[in-house]
Design a protein around this motif. Structure first.
Motif, PDB file in Angstrom:
ATOM      1  N   THR A 167     -10.213   4.478  67.203  1.00 22.90           N
ATOM      2  CA  THR A 167     -10.707   3.109  67.082  1.00 22.90           C
ATOM      3  C   THR A 167     -11.985   3.009  66.259  1.00 22.90           C
ATOM      4  N   CYS A 168     -12.805   4.050  66.270  1.00 25.10           N
ATOM      5  CA  CYS A 168     -14.052   3.996  65.497  1.00 25.10           C
ATOM      6  C   CYS A 168     -13.780   3.934  64.000  1.00 25.10           C
ATOM      7  N   PHE A 169     -12.586   4.392  63.594  1.00 19.14           N
ATOM      8  CA  PHE A 169     -12.238   4.427  62.177  1.00 19.14           C
ATOM      9  C   PHE A 169     -11.054   3.521  61.851  1.00 19.14           C
ATOM     10  N   ASN A 170     -10.622   2.701  62.826  1.00 24.00           N
ATOM     11  CA  ASN A 170      -9.497   1.772  62.617  1.00 24.00           C
ATOM     12  C   ASN A 170      -8.273   2.510  62.072  1.00 24.00           C
ATOM     13  N   ARG A 171      -7.946   3.618  62.715  1.00 29.86           N
ATOM     14  CA  ARG A 171      -6.905   4.502  62.199  1.00 29.86           C
ATOM     15  C   ARG A 171      -5.799   4.691  63.239  1.00 29.86           C
ATOM     16  N   LEU A 172      -4.559   4.396  62.840  1.00 30.11           N
ATOM     17  CA  LEU A 172      -3.396   4.612  63.691  1.00 30.11           C
ATOM     18  C   LEU A 172      -2.717   5.911  63.282  1.00 30.11           C
ATOM     19  N   LEU A 173      -2.558   6.822  64.244  1.00 30.79           N
ATOM     20  CA  LEU A 173      -1.899   8.101  64.000  1.00 30.79           C
ATOM     21  C   LEU A 173      -0.460   7.977  64.483  1.00 30.79           C
ATOM     22  N   LEU A 174       0.459   7.901  63.524  1.00 30.98           N
ATOM     23  CA  LEU A 174       1.848   7.555  63.823  1.00 30.98           C
ATOM     24  C   LEU A 174       2.787   8.702  63.452  1.00 30.98           C
ATOM     25  N   PRO A 175       3.445   9.322  64.446  1.00 27.61           N
ATOM     26  CA  PRO A 175       4.436  10.352  64.123  1.00 27.61           C
ATOM     27  C   PRO A 175       5.576   9.784  63.277  1.00 27.61           C
ATOM     28  N   ASP A 176       6.253  10.652  62.561  1.00 25.95           N
ATOM     29  CA  ASP A 176       7.336  10.243  61.662  1.00 25.95           C
ATOM     30  C   ASP A 176       8.639  10.127  62.453  1.00 25.95           C
ATOM     31  N   TYR A 177       8.737   9.063  63.256  1.00 27.01           N
ATOM     32  CA  TYR A 177       9.901   8.885  64.123  1.00 27.01           C
ATOM     33  C   TYR A 177      11.170   8.694  63.301  1.00 27.01           C
ATOM     34  N   ALA A 178      12.267   9.267  63.800  1.00 24.47           N
ATOM     35  CA  ALA A 178      13.517   9.278  63.047  1.00 24.47           C
ATOM     36  C   ALA A 178      14.200   7.917  63.027  1.00 24.47           C
ATOM     37  N   THR A 179      14.012   7.121  64.088  1.00 21.19           N
ATOM     38  CA  THR A 179      14.709   5.834  64.170  1.00 21.19           C
ATOM     39  C   THR A 179      13.740   4.728  64.551  1.00 21.19           C
ATOM     40  N   VAL A 180      14.123   3.498  64.227  1.00 20.80           N
ATOM     41  CA  VAL A 180      13.300   2.350  64.579  1.00 20.80           C
ATOM     42  C   VAL A 180      13.272   2.154  66.095  1.00 20.80           C
ATOM     43  N   GLU A 181      14.368   2.506  66.767  1.00 24.72           N
ATOM     44  CA  GLU A 181      14.413   2.366  68.223  1.00 24.72           C
ATOM     45  C   GLU A 181      13.391   3.272  68.895  1.00 24.72           C
ATOM     46  N   ARG A 182      13.309   4.523  68.421  1.00 25.57           N
ATOM     47  CA  ARG A 182      12.343   5.447  69.009  1.00 25.57           C
ATOM     48  C   ARG A 182      10.914   5.010  68.698  1.00 25.57           C
ATOM     49  N   LEU A 183      10.691   4.540  67.483  1.00 24.92           N
ATOM     50  CA  LEU A 183       9.358   4.057  67.126  1.00 24.92           C
ATOM     51  C   LEU A 183       8.961   2.882  68.011  1.00 24.92           C
ATOM     52  N   ARG A 184       9.890   1.946  68.202  1.00 27.44           N
ATOM     53  CA  ARG A 184       9.612   0.777  69.035  1.00 27.44           C
ATOM     54  C   ARG A 184       9.247   1.198  70.456  1.00 27.44           C
ATOM     55  N   GLN A 185      10.032   2.088  71.032  1.00 28.89           N
ATOM     56  CA  GLN A 185       9.792   2.529  72.405  1.00 28.89           C
ATOM     57  C   GLN A 185       8.444   3.225  72.538  1.00 28.89           C
ATOM     58  N   ARG A 186       8.156   4.158  71.623  1.00 33.55           N
ATOM     59  CA  ARG A 186       6.912   4.922  71.708  1.00 33.55           C
ATOM     60  C   ARG A 186       5.692   4.030  71.459  1.00 33.55           C
ATOM     61  N   LEU A 187       5.810   3.131  70.490  1.00 32.39           N
ATOM     62  CA  LEU A 187       4.679   2.263  70.165  1.00 32.39           C
ATOM     63  C   LEU A 187       4.366   1.317  71.320  1.00 32.39           C
ATOM     64  N   PHE A 188       5.397   0.731  71.912  1.00 30.23           N
ATOM     65  CA  PHE A 188       5.171  -0.193  73.021  1.00 30.23           C
ATOM     66  C   PHE A 188       4.576   0.532  74.224  1.00 30.23           C
ATOM     67  N   LEU A 189       5.031   1.743  74.487  1.00 27.38           N
ATOM     68  CA  LEU A 189       4.463   2.515  75.592  1.00 27.38           C
ATOM     69  C   LEU A 189       2.983   2.798  75.355  1.00 27.38           C
ATOM     70  N   ALA A 190       2.661   3.226  74.146  1.00 25.10           N
ATOM     71  CA  ALA A 190       1.277   3.569  73.828  1.00 25.10           C
ATOM     72  C   ALA A 190       0.362   2.357  73.939  1.00 25.10           C
ATOM     73  N   VAL A 191       0.800   1.239  73.397  1.00 27.24           N
ATOM     74  CA  VAL A 191      -0.031   0.035  73.380  1.00 27.24           C
ATOM     75  C   VAL A 191      -0.167  -0.562  74.772  1.00 27.24           C
ATOM     76  N   GLN A 192       0.930  -0.598  75.510  1.00 24.27           N
ATOM     77  CA  GLN A 192       0.929  -1.247  76.816  1.00 24.27           C
ATOM     78  C   GLN A 192       0.084  -0.506  77.840  1.00 24.27           C
ATOM     79  N   PHE A 193       0.098   0.814  77.789  1.00 22.70           N
ATOM     80  CA  PHE A 193      -0.565   1.587  78.834  1.00 22.70           C
ATOM     81  C   PHE A 193      -1.846   2.271  78.367  1.00 22.70           C
ATOM     82  N   SER A 194      -2.327   1.906  77.197  1.00 19.42           N
ATOM     83  CA  SER A 194      -3.553   2.542  76.704  1.00 19.42           C
ATOM     84  C   SER A 194      -4.761   2.006  77.451  1.00 19.42           C
ATOM     85  N   LYS A 195      -5.708   2.884  77.702  1.00 18.76           N
ATOM     86  CA  LYS A 195      -6.988   2.522  78.288  1.00 18.76           C
ATOM     87  C   LYS A 195      -8.067   3.258  77.522  1.00 18.76           C
TER      88      LYS A 195
END
Length: 212
Positions: free
Chosen positions: A179-207
């Motif tokens: 967050t100090c550098f406004n940088r998103l570290l995003l793995p190279d997910y193979a499918t949009v479904e996996r990206l959607r699932q992982r991104l929503f989990l990370a955002v929803q439960f981040s503290k």
């Protein structure tokens, strides 16, 4: 308070309340008269509006006066001066907190990419597909996840450069952020479904560290 205001029965009989309240301060119970001789004045159907107004004033003004004075002193030591008097409260809030409105179409144009990602990369296209599907509240959560703030700076996205960086190959790892550098570290997910699932989990439960 709303129950008191909406009560259609005899308020004095139902609530047995006077213009005196109790609250806890430093572990001790303190009683406060909301008006002179408050302990001897019953709350009735006729004066309940006054009681609620005084109670709210106590909670939002009187009870935090010492703390607010300390905050105001610190605020004016940093942001004080004649220029501050040129702004009313809404404008000052905008200067300090930024804009509530989120124009993610403009953000999409301003984001930069690193470590193999680029605008036409499959994972990046999938990322923006998922973002466009989000509700406004989910977009705020995503922005907060990446930057620590759910608002856009007053001068817009140009003053908030966001970078999406590749963080390894497809895996079960969740996206992370610096967050100090406004940088998103995003793995190279193979499918949009996996990206959607992982991104929503990370955002929803981040503290973590937040600015707003």
């Amino acid at each position: 308070m709303q129950e008191l205001l909406n009560c259609e029965d005899d308020v004095e009989d139902v609530f047995c309340q006077t213009f005196q309240i109790s609250h806890t301060s430093m572990g001790e119970t303190v009683t406060i008269d909301l008006k002179p001789m408050g302990s001897e004045i019953p709350v009735t159907n006729k004066n309940r509006g006054e009681y609620v107004d005084l109670y709210v004033k106590f909670l939002l003004v009187d009870a935090i006066q010492r703390q607010f004075q300390a905050f105001a002193k610190g605020f004016h030591s940093v942001c004080g001066g004649r220029a501050l008097g040129l702004f009313h409260s809404v404008e000052t809030q905008l200067l300090v907190c930024g804009r509530k409105e989120l124009d993610f179409a403009t953000l999409e144009e301003s984001v930069t990419y690193e470590d193999g990602y680029h605008r036409e990369h499959k994972t990046i296209k999938n990322f923006w597909t998922v973002v466009r599907e989000m509700t406004n509240e989910q977009k705020k959560q995503l922005l907060h996840f990446i930057t620590g703030s759910a608002r856009v700076p007053l001068r817009g996205w140009s003053s908030l450069p966001i970078v999406i960086q590749k963080n390894g190959a497809d895996s079960a790892q969740l996206p992370t952020a610096m967050t100090c550098f406004n940088r998103l570290l995003l793995p190279d997910y193979a499918t949009v479904e996996r990206l959607r699932q992982r991104l929503f989990l990370a955002v929803q439960f981040s503290k973590g560290f937040g600015l707003t």
